[in-house]
Scaffold this motif. Structure first.
Motif, PDB file in Angstrom:
ATOM      1  N   ALA A  62     -23.389  25.838 -56.800  1.00  0.00           N
ATOM      2  CA  ALA A  62     -23.359  27.090 -56.029  1.00  0.00           C
ATOM      3  C   ALA A  62     -23.372  28.294 -56.967  1.00  0.00           C
ATOM      4  CB  ALA A  62     -22.133  27.121 -55.122  1.00  0.00           C
ATOM      5  N   MET A  63     -22.624  28.220 -58.078  1.00  0.00           N
ATOM      6  CA  MET A  63     -22.631  29.330 -59.034  1.00  0.00           C
ATOM      7  C   MET A  63     -24.027  29.520 -59.624  1.00  0.00           C
ATOM      8  SD  MET A  63     -18.930  29.322 -60.997  1.00  0.00           S
ATOM      9  CE  MET A  63     -19.029  27.655 -61.638  1.00  0.00           C
ATOM     10  N   LYS A  64     -24.694  28.409 -59.934  1.00  0.00           N
ATOM     11  CA  LYS A  64     -26.058  28.499 -60.482  1.00  0.00           C
ATOM     12  C   LYS A  64     -27.037  29.053 -59.443  1.00  0.00           C
ATOM     13  CE  LYS A  64     -25.584  24.947 -64.018  1.00  0.00           C
ATOM     14  NZ  LYS A  64     -26.054  23.649 -64.530  1.00  0.00           N
ATOM     15  N   ALA A  65     -26.803  28.789 -58.185  1.00  0.00           N
ATOM     16  CA  ALA A  65     -27.681  29.294 -57.127  1.00  0.00           C
ATOM     17  C   ALA A  65     -27.509  30.790 -56.900  1.00  0.00           C
ATOM     18  CB  ALA A  65     -27.437  28.529 -55.827  1.00  0.00           C
ATOM     19  N   VAL A  66     -26.258  31.267 -56.949  1.00  0.00           N
ATOM     20  CA  VAL A  66     -26.013  32.680 -56.657  1.00  0.00           C
ATOM     21  C   VAL A  66     -26.105  33.569 -57.889  1.00  0.00           C
ATOM     22  CG1 VAL A  66     -24.583  32.128 -54.656  1.00  0.00           C
ATOM     23  CG2 VAL A  66     -23.475  32.590 -56.864  1.00  0.00           C
ATOM     24  N   GLY A  67     -25.941  32.997 -59.071  1.00  0.00           N
ATOM     25  CA  GLY A  67     -25.951  33.784 -60.302  1.00  0.00           C
ATOM     26  C   GLY A  67     -27.132  34.749 -60.414  1.00  0.00           C
ATOM     27  N   PRO A  68     -28.370  34.246 -60.268  1.00  0.00           N
ATOM     28  CA  PRO A  68     -29.521  35.156 -60.387  1.00  0.00           C
ATOM     29  C   PRO A  68     -29.529  36.264 -59.325  1.00  0.00           C
ATOM     30  CG  PRO A  68     -30.234  32.867 -60.528  1.00  0.00           C
ATOM     31  CD  PRO A  68     -28.779  32.856 -60.127  1.00  0.00           C
ATOM     32  N   LYS A  69     -28.981  36.000 -58.167  1.00  0.00           N
ATOM     33  CA  LYS A  69     -28.973  36.989 -57.076  1.00  0.00           C
ATOM     34  C   LYS A  69     -28.012  38.131 -57.345  1.00  0.00           C
ATOM     35  CE  LYS A  69     -30.262  33.469 -53.771  1.00  0.00           C
ATOM     36  NZ  LYS A  69     -29.867  32.599 -52.700  1.00  0.00           N
ATOM     37  N   ILE A  70     -26.997  37.871 -58.183  1.00  0.00           N
ATOM     38  CA  ILE A  70     -26.003  38.910 -58.486  1.00  0.00           C
ATOM     39  C   ILE A  70     -26.073  39.335 -59.953  1.00  0.00           C
ATOM     40  CG2 ILE A  70     -24.448  38.248 -56.610  1.00  0.00           C
ATOM     41  CD1 ILE A  70     -22.748  36.743 -58.728  1.00  0.00           C
ATOM     42  N   SER A  71     -27.141  38.922 -60.629  1.00  0.00           N
ATOM     43  CA  SER A  71     -27.401  39.280 -62.037  1.00  0.00           C
ATOM     44  C   SER A  71     -26.297  38.824 -62.983  1.00  0.00           C
ATOM     45  CB  SER A  71     -27.619  40.792 -62.171  1.00  0.00           C
ATOM     46  OG  SER A  71     -28.712  41.188 -61.377  1.00  0.00           O
ATOM     47  N   VAL A  72     -25.796  37.604 -62.756  1.00  0.00           N
ATOM     48  CA  VAL A  72     -24.816  36.998 -63.656  1.00  0.00           C
ATOM     49  C   VAL A  72     -25.352  35.636 -64.076  1.00  0.00           C
ATOM     50  CG1 VAL A  72     -22.461  36.123 -63.934  1.00  0.00           C
ATOM     51  CG2 VAL A  72     -22.866  38.184 -62.566  1.00  0.00           C
ATOM     52  N   LYS A  73     -25.602  35.460 -65.375  1.00  0.00           N
ATOM     53  CA  LYS A  73     -26.091  34.178 -65.863  1.00  0.00           C
ATOM     54  C   LYS A  73     -24.922  33.222 -66.046  1.00  0.00           C
ATOM     55  CE  LYS A  73     -28.641  31.740 -69.437  1.00  0.00           C
ATOM     56  NZ  LYS A  73     -27.883  30.554 -69.177  1.00  0.00           N
ATOM     57  N   VAL A  74     -25.027  32.066 -65.417  1.00  0.00           N
ATOM     58  CA  VAL A  74     -23.993  31.046 -65.542  1.00  0.00           C
ATOM     59  C   VAL A  74     -24.113  30.429 -66.941  1.00  0.00           C
ATOM     60  CG1 VAL A  74     -23.108  28.868 -64.635  1.00  0.00           C
ATOM     61  CG2 VAL A  74     -24.039  30.588 -63.077  1.00  0.00           C
ATOM     62  N   PRO A  75     -23.025  30.414 -67.706  1.00  0.00           N
ATOM     63  CA  PRO A  75     -23.089  29.842 -69.055  1.00  0.00           C
ATOM     64  C   PRO A  75     -23.473  28.360 -69.016  1.00  0.00           C
ATOM     65  CG  PRO A  75     -20.991  30.982 -68.675  1.00  0.00           C
ATOM     66  CD  PRO A  75     -21.689  30.912 -67.362  1.00  0.00           C
ATOM     67  N   ASP A  76     -24.225  27.934 -70.027  1.00  0.00           N
ATOM     68  CA  ASP A  76     -24.621  26.525 -70.115  1.00  0.00           C
ATOM     69  C   ASP A  76     -23.408  25.609 -70.215  1.00  0.00           C
ATOM     70  OD1 ASP A  76     -27.318  27.191 -69.986  1.00  0.00           O
ATOM     71  OD2 ASP A  76     -27.545  27.245 -72.172  1.00  0.00           O
ATOM     72  N   ASP A  77     -22.318  26.118 -70.806  1.00  0.00           N
ATOM     73  CA  ASP A  77     -21.125  25.292 -70.994  1.00  0.00           C
ATOM     74  C   ASP A  77     -20.053  25.559 -69.929  1.00  0.00           C
ATOM     75  OD1 ASP A  77     -20.735  27.815 -72.075  1.00  0.00           O
ATOM     76  OD2 ASP A  77     -19.707  27.108 -73.877  1.00  0.00           O
TER      77      ASP A  77
END
Length: 141
Positions: A62-77
């Motif tokens: 869910a974080m990876k899905a919403v991240g681009p919509k709110i301009s926050v890149k989910v860290p790889d780690d």
């Protein structure tokens, strides 16, 4: 209120026997587990452990899905340490579970972390399924 799906994107199928002291297998064979009651010392996993892994994986998705919509890149780690607790409710008349997700998002500032977690919690299927039914504690580490 019951939530109805607008469209089915995926259906998981599994066959389980014996309850907490049985076995479960997904229709595609990707999961084939022996089950045992928590604290029994018997080999196998239990529903609470499976739920803990499933909820955490779903929440990261869910974080990876919403991240681009709110301009926050989910860290790889990114990581989540999850706890699912089992115990009596209503004076022992029933049993319930509670969840704690300790979410680690290296490299993001406090505001980005909060925005990402709060937004993901609104869309995560597990969060939506449990909202208002069980205690879910989201801790940003």
């Amino acid at each position: 209120m019951t939530t109805k799906l607008d469209k089915v994107l995926y259906t998981a199928e599994a066959h389980t026997t014996g309850g907490r002291d049985g076995a479960g297998k997904s229709s595609d064979g990707a999961i084939d587990v022996q089950l045992s009651s928590p604290g029994s010392g018997k080999p196998g996993t239990n529903p609470e452990q499976l739920f803990a892994v499933g909820y955490a994986a779903c929440f990261i998705g869910a974080m990876k899905a919403v991240g681009p919509k709110i301009s926050v890149k989910v860290p790889d780690d990114v990581s989540i340490d999850s706890k699912v607790s089992l115990g009596p409710t209503n004076g022992g008349a029933a049993y319930g579970v509670s969840v704690k997700l300790a979410i680690t998002l290296p490299g993001l500032d406090a505001e980005q972390k909060k925005l990402l977690v709060d937004t993901a919690h609104k869309v995560c299927p597990y969060s939506n399924a449990t909202r208002g039914n069980i205690d879910v504690d989201l801790e940003i580490v």
